[in-house]
Design a protein around this motif. Structure first.
Motif, PDB file in Angstrom:
ATOM      1  N   ASP A 174       0.838  -1.211   0.000  1.00 29.73           N
ATOM      2  CA  ASP A 174       0.000   0.000   0.000  1.00 29.73           C
ATOM      3  C   ASP A 174       0.867   1.253   0.000  1.00 29.73           C
ATOM      4  O   ASP A 174       0.559   2.240  -0.664  1.00 29.73           O
ATOM      5  CB  ASP A 174      -0.899   0.051   1.247  1.00 29.73           C
ATOM      6  N   ASN A 175       1.923   1.197   0.793  1.00 32.07           N
ATOM      7  CA  ASN A 175       2.794   2.359   0.891  1.00 32.07           C
ATOM      8  C   ASN A 175       3.515   2.651  -0.418  1.00 32.07           C
ATOM      9  O   ASN A 175       3.659   3.806  -0.806  1.00 32.07           O
ATOM     10  CB  ASN A 175       3.813   2.159   2.006  1.00 32.07           C
ATOM     11  N   ILE A 176       3.944   1.596  -1.085  1.00 30.63           N
ATOM     12  CA  ILE A 176       4.645   1.817  -2.354  1.00 30.63           C
ATOM     13  C   ILE A 176       3.660   2.331  -3.407  1.00 30.63           C
ATOM     14  O   ILE A 176       3.971   3.168  -4.244  1.00 30.63           O
ATOM     15  CB  ILE A 176       5.321   0.507  -2.817  1.00 30.63           C
ATOM     16  N   ARG A 177       2.439   1.820  -3.304  1.00 32.00           N
ATOM     17  CA  ARG A 177       1.400   2.201  -4.256  1.00 32.00           C
ATOM     18  C   ARG A 177       0.811   3.587  -3.973  1.00 32.00           C
ATOM     19  O   ARG A 177      -0.070   4.023  -4.684  1.00 32.00           O
ATOM     20  CB  ARG A 177       0.264   1.183  -4.129  1.00 32.00           C
ATOM     21  N   PHE A 178       1.264   4.214  -2.908  1.00 31.63           N
ATOM     22  CA  PHE A 178       0.615   5.442  -2.456  1.00 31.63           C
ATOM     23  C   PHE A 178       0.454   6.487  -3.552  1.00 31.63           C
ATOM     24  O   PHE A 178      -0.576   7.130  -3.676  1.00 31.63           O
ATOM     25  CB  PHE A 178       1.387   6.034  -1.271  1.00 31.63           C
ATOM     26  N   GLY A 179       1.508   6.638  -4.372  1.00 35.66           N
ATOM     27  CA  GLY A 179       1.446   7.660  -5.425  1.00 35.66           C
ATOM     28  C   GLY A 179       0.666   7.205  -6.644  1.00 35.66           C
ATOM     29  O   GLY A 179       0.353   8.004  -7.525  1.00 35.66           O
TER      30      GLY A 179
END
Lengths: 606, 609
Positions: A457-462
């Motif tokens: 989720d964090n990597i996908r944030f952008g």
């Protein structure tokens, strides 16, 4: 040193002191409340209708008791005719049912309006905080942003949950009962209502004193909480420095202050409740004596006396409750005031009225005669001209306060320049919508915040629509895939408490993967590697080469090792560019600040 | 106070780690019973409270009976003489009732607040004494909810529920008795309805607690999101994800809205129920009472008294359920608090002191693992001998155990095997307070408290026995290059920390360093203290530190070559043990792993040369 002067002085103390003690729903809070309630105009009228029906039903019951005694009993005595009594009891039953239904309806309906309003407040405040510029957030601090959305919203919640219903019911009961007492018997009613001024005086006294007592209690409990949380959060330092006795001394002091404040506010109730009870009991006694004489002379019936006793019982109960709500209203009003203040703030970097399109950003960044000052007449940048061609990696070097971070904040439009223009591919940043701008320009800072949720989720944030393949593609390119796969749940590992399980370097790699996946044309790194140890930094340096390939980059560097991957170095001092060239050229020149810094660094290694 | 509380039976069978923050302890009456010692100083107050409450019941029953006589006097018997004396009796009883209420509340407010304050004081004292192994598993928020919410719930029990549980039962029994005596068929009806009402209101209250918890949890979740969005605002902005997080927040807010509506509906039912009971009672009493009066079984005055008495029962009966639910909540709270009181510190103080400490620090075959992860040793067979006045830098990769090593010196944790000694004395034999006076640490993450700068600086000095002079404070500020503290708006009296002036990471580190220097330790531990300083300031600090370290034993955890230069020798920590000890240059030249840690990317050196 005494137990009292440990706390020191802060500006907030003065602000607190200036806060008004008495609050009413005027000004900001009143306007906001009216605006929030506007969509519920009709619902409110319906509520008024329901509440009138409910109170009418409730207030009719003692009257019906009177009827039962006065007109129900004689026929039974006369010829055992139960019918009139049955009719009256039937009406009482009907009134009871009506009251029950109306009451339930009112509580649910008004609860719905309250919850809807609360939801709207939450939504509005959150979005507004998101819309406000970083400049606002720099000043306002996250702590205040959080308390606006927690304790202030809670205060409104409290009011909607308990105060609203209580106030309406209490007011209607007071008016209704007074009217009915007079209707039942004017003389007896007037005597009973003589208690009014006393009630008013006691309630008013309580309202005023409890407002200030409540405020003191809130202040004191805040002291206890802050001291408690900080002692426990910083227990390592407390124990390592044998701070326990002094802490205990301070805690005993604040704990006792809290006790004293609570006692003051409890004691107000200690006087108030029996005070109301006293007025009530005296009124009942007076009504009984006078009523007794009237009854003896046949001017009132037993039923009227019974109804009076029942009505008076209803009359005093809400008085006790109404004062409890007062504090709720006080804090809700204060909260609404603060929220209205926030909602009045205008974003410092407004969206353009006529936005320019930027279909395929190349990533050329230009500063055109840019002036900038955080505070008036203390310029940080003056007439800065800088052109970063698309695809170039530029390193900004300089001492603290040279203006490097300001350059980054202007390039990402966290701030707008005081004069001059910042351009992306020849378009003024002020003419781009934030959606377009943020897709093109991304900044990574040293805070590399990780959100609660999974690593993926964090990597996908952008780019929330990215597939798992995209995510893994990014981490593979950065050399982060291995350590993520080795985590207990791989990419689905929850990042607890700001990524506590990950090392600083690993967190930084996740932050880079996030930026890499977002794929901006311009990437700005603000001291992104300064908190890392050497091996982690080396890991990150490797990754950076991949991240920066094919895009424009501005790196604000603390350490010279970061500079190594740059095409070009700019040394800044006091808001001006003092050196500009490739790293090799600047070092080879053998003079100048960059060359000096480099030499000092080499010395530290050997 | 804590020692006077008896041990919970079965405690030894529990997890050797002590209480688990995520698993609530079993609760029961015994939990509250164990807290009775806090009531002991207030025995007199308790007696007064019970007596006045009992007298209050008596008065509450007497008033309607006098009213009955008053109504039956002038109306049924046509007598006017008893009106005034009876009326005055009602007046006197009314005044007495108000006075009794006042007296009970007056005594009670003082007593319960003292109980609460005493419990909070003891809780704080006990928590301060508990070791890091406890605190590393409990967040301060979890402890806070015990010090506030749980203590309030116990206070409410002692001040309200306990008293009224007893009084209400008594009142219900007494009044029902009077009603039965007055007119038994109606009295029987009243007596029969009491039980289901108690049961219903208890069930409502329980459901209500469940739904309230859910609302609280969801509010907490929403608060976390708000907090995250506030702290990470710059990240959100730079990725342009405001709309995304706003939508997420809104979804959570909508969920909370739905749950809150459940709560609204439940409490609407509950309150309606509570309001309807008296009216239903009136219906029944009116029907049968009026028939009774009509047939001469009851006087009109008795009917009025009956209704009044019956209404006086409504609150005691319906609140019984609420009180029982409150008692249950208080039991849970008591268990949660006792759980902390029952945890004992595993750091037991010794008795020895060192009168003239030289600062000879030795790690002898030290093993260490964190409690709860005993099968994952952090340090193993670690040996290190630091001579008096010597400074040793500890260098190692992230996770090699550097911070654990430094935590052993002030006994924030104890070794699992081996020993750490100062001047030949095992740390475990030393008085803990004395040991922590000998050792001062500047932590990597400097903890500042919301207090004046001076109070923060003098953390390690006892204001009574060993106050820091102004000159000492100035000197420490100079060493740490923390002169900025003098220029704060109110100088050293300026409040810093969360609730005061915001300081930068570098400023905080320098204050933490000044604090450590100011406590004049025999052993100074610097745990990566200079990481947030810029190169220039770091150089100045190091120069000043060199002077301090001349006659102080020092351990420095270092990431940068520049910091290592402060030390006489360097110890390389690899996988929890020290593999190499020597001078910086020596290790740089001979140990590749060391070069790997402290030298930069070799390719740059090639590029430069």
């Amino acid at each position: 040193m005494t137990a009292t002067d440990w706390r020191g002085v802060a500006k907030a103390d003065e602000d607190e002191r200036n806060e008004r003690i008495e609050r009413k729903f005027v000004g900001g809070s009143g306007t906001l409340l009216r605006e929030l309630l506007r969509p519920y105009k009709w619902a409110m009228w319906v509520l008024v209708g329901i509440v009138l029906v409910e109170n009418a039903a409730r207030l009719s019951i003692p009257y019906l008791v009177k009827e039962g005694i006065d007109t129900g009993i004689p026929p039974i005595r006369a010829d055992n005719n139960l019918e009139p009594l049955f009719v009256i009891v039937g009406i009482v039953l009907l009134a009871t049912l009506t009251q029950a239904v109306a009451r339930n309806l009112f509580l649910v309906r008004s609860g719905k309006v309250g919850q809807d309003v609360l939801f709207e407040v939450r939504r509005r405040v959150f979005r507004h905080f998101q819309a406000l510029s970083p400049a606002f957030h720099d000043d306002y601090t996250s702590g205040r942003v959080i308390s606006r959305q927690t304790s202030d919203v809670d205060a409104i919640y409290e009011m909607l949950e308990t105060g609203f219903d209580g106030l309406v019911t209490a007011a209607l009961t007071l008016v209704g009962t007074a009217g009915l007492l007079l209707f039942l018997d004017v003389k007896l009613g007037l005597v009973a209502l003589c208690c009014g001024p006393f009630l008013f005086w006691v309630t008013n006294w309580f309202r005023k004193s409890s407002a200030s007592a409540y405020r003191v209690t809130r202040e004191k409990v805040a002291l206890v909480i802050v001291h408690f949380v900080e002692s426990m959060g910083g227990i390592r330092a407390v124990q390592a420095f044998r701070r326990e006795p002094r802490n205990q001394e301070i805690f005993d002091d604040v704990n006792d202050q809290y006790r004293a404040a609570n006692l003051t506010s409890f004691r107000l109730v200690v006087w108030f409740m029996p005070g109301i009870r006293l007025i009530g009991n005296v009124t009942i006694a007076v009504v009984l004596i006078y009523g007794g004489y009237l009854a003896y002379h046949g001017e009132v019936t037993v039923g009227v006396l019974a109804a009076f006793l029942l009505y008076l019982r209803q009359f005093f109960e809400p008085m006790m409750e109404i004062s409890q709500f007062y504090n709720t209203f006080q804090s809700a009003s204060a909260a609404l005031d603060k929220l209205a203040g926030v909602l009045r703030e205008q974003p410092g970097v407004p969206e353009p009225t006529r936005p320019e399109a930027l279909p395929a950003p190349r990533g050329e960044v230009r500063f055109d005669a840019v002036d900038f000052a955080y505070v008036d007449d203390r310029p940080v940048l003056e007439g800065l001209d800088l052109r970063v061609p698309a695809g170039q990696t530029l390193a900004l070097v300089g001492t603290t306060g040279a203006g490097k971070t300001t350059v980054a904040k202007l390039a990402t439009r966290f701030y707008d320049p005081t004069a001059g223009r910042v351009l992306l591919d020849g378009v003024d940043l002020r003419d781009l919508t934030s959606d377009v701008l943020r897709r093109a320009v991304v900044m990574v800072t040293q805070e590399n915040y990780l959100f609660s949720g999974t690593i993926a989720d964090n990597i996908r944030f952008g780019r929330p629509d990215a597939t798992m393949e995209d995510v893994q593609g990014a981490t593979r390119a950065l050399g982060a895939h291995d350590f993520i796969s080795a985590l207990p749940d791989g990419y689905e590992t929850a990042v607890a408490n700001q990524g506590g399980r990950l090392s600083a370097g690993q967190r930084q790699l996740v932050a880079f993967a996030r930026a890499f996946l977002a794929d901006p044309a311009v990437l700005i790194l603000d001291e992104a590697t300064s908190s890392l140890d050497v091996p982690s930094e080396r890991l990150v340096q490797q990754a950076l080469r991949t991240v920066l390939a094919g895009r424009t980059a501005v790196i604000i560097a603390h350490r010279l090792s970061t500079v190594e991957i740059a095409d070009r170095v700019i040394v800044m001092e006091h808001g001006r560019i003092v050196e500009d060239g490739t790293p090799a050229d600047l070092i080879a020149s053998g003079e100048g600040r960059f060359s000096d810094l480099h030499e000092a660094w080499l010395d530290s290694l050997a | 106070m804590t020692t006077s509380t008896p041990q919970l039976p079965g405690r030894s069978e529990r997890d050797p780690l002590g209480p688990d923050p995520d698993n609530p302890p079993p609760a029961g009456v015994h939990s509250l019973w164990r807290l009775r010692s806090y009531l002991r100083p207030h025995r007199v107050a308790l007696v007064i409270m019970v007596t006045t409450a009992l007298a209050g019941i008596g008065v509450a029953i007497a008033i309607p009976l006098v009213i009955k006589a008053l109504i039956d006097g002038p109306i049924t018997d046509g007598e006017v003489d008893p009106v005034l004396p009876l009326g005055l009796l009602v007046l006197a009883l009314g005044v007495l009732e108000a006075f009794l209420t006042w007296w009970r509340r007056w005594i009670q407010s003082n007593a319960v607040l003292n109980v609460e304050t005493a419990m909070r004081r003891d809780l704080y004292a006990h928590l301060q004494a508990l070791p890091m192994s406890f605190h590393s598993r409990w967040q301060s928020g979890q402890l806070l909810s015990r010090a506030t919410t749980d203590l309030s719930s116990i206070r409410r029990f002692f001040g309200f529920a306990m008293l009224f549980l007893f009084i209400n039962i008594l009142q219900v029994t007494a009044v029902t008795g009077v009603l039965l005596a007055m007119y038994w068929p109606l009295g029987l009806v009243v007596a029969c309805t009491a039980a289901p009402i108690v049961w219903l209101s208890m069930r409502f209250e329980k459901e209500y607690v469940v739904v309230s918890r859910r609302v609280q949890d969801e509010q907490g979740d929403l608060a976390t999101r708000a907090e995250e969005a506030a702290v990470a605002i710059r990240v959100i902005k730079s990725f342009g994800r405001s709309r995304f997080v706003s939508d997420q927040y809104e979804t959570a807010a909508r969920q909370l809205h739905a749950t809150s509506m459940d709560k609204v509906r439940l409490s609407a039912r509950f309150w309606t129920f509570l309001e309807v009971i008296p009216n239903c009672a009136v219906v029944v009493v009116l029907l049968f009472g009026a028939i009774g009066v009509g047939r001469g079984a009851l006087t009109p005055g008795e009917l009025v008294a009956f209704i009044t008495l019956m209404l006086s029962l409504v609150w005691p009966v319906s609140s019984l359920g609420i009180i029982l639910a409150m008692a249950q909540e208080a039991m849970t709270s008591a268990a949660r608090i006792l759980e902390i009181f029952d945890t004992e510190s595993d750091i037991v103080s010794g008795t020895r002191t060192i009168d003239e400490p030289r600062g000879h620090l030795r790690f002898e075959h030290v093993d260490f693992a964190y409690p709860g992860a005993l099968d994952e040793p952090v340090l193993r067979d670690l040996n290190l001998d630091i001579q008096p006045g010597e400074t040793v830098a500890v260098v190692g990769a992230t996770g090699s155990g550097k911070s654990s090593l430094t935590a052993l010196v002030p006994r924030l944790f104890d070794v699992t095997a081996g020993a750490v000694t100062i001047d030949g004395v095992d740390l475990r034999d030393l008085d803990v307070a004395h040991l922590r006076q000998l050792v001062a640490t500047a932590f990597d993450d400097p903890t500042l408290f919301s207090m004046s700068a001076r109070e923060n600086l003098t953390l390690g000095r006892d204001p009574e026995t060993n106050p820091a002079s102004d000159a000492e404070i100035q000197e420490a500020l100079d060493v740490a290059q923390a002169g900025f503290a003098r220029d704060l708006p109110w100088g050293l009296d300026t409040r810093i920390g969360e609730q005061g002036m915001a300081l930068s990471g570098g400023q905080r580190q320098r204050l933490a360093l000044a604090r450590a220097v100011l406590s004049r330790p025999a052993v100074l531990v610097l745990d990566d203290t200079l990481s947030a300083l810029d190169v220039h300031t770091e150089a100045l600090v190091e120069e000043a530190l060199r002077r301090v370290l001349v006659d102080t034993t020092g351990i420095i955890v270092a990431h940068r070559a520049s910091t290592v230069m402060l030390a006489d020798r360097v110890a390389l920590l690899q996988d929890g043990t020290i593999t190499h000890v020597g001078e910086h240059r020596e290790l740089l030249a001979t140990v590749p792993a060391y070069r790997e840690l402290l030298a930069a990317d070799p390719s740059l050196e090639e590029a430069v040369s």
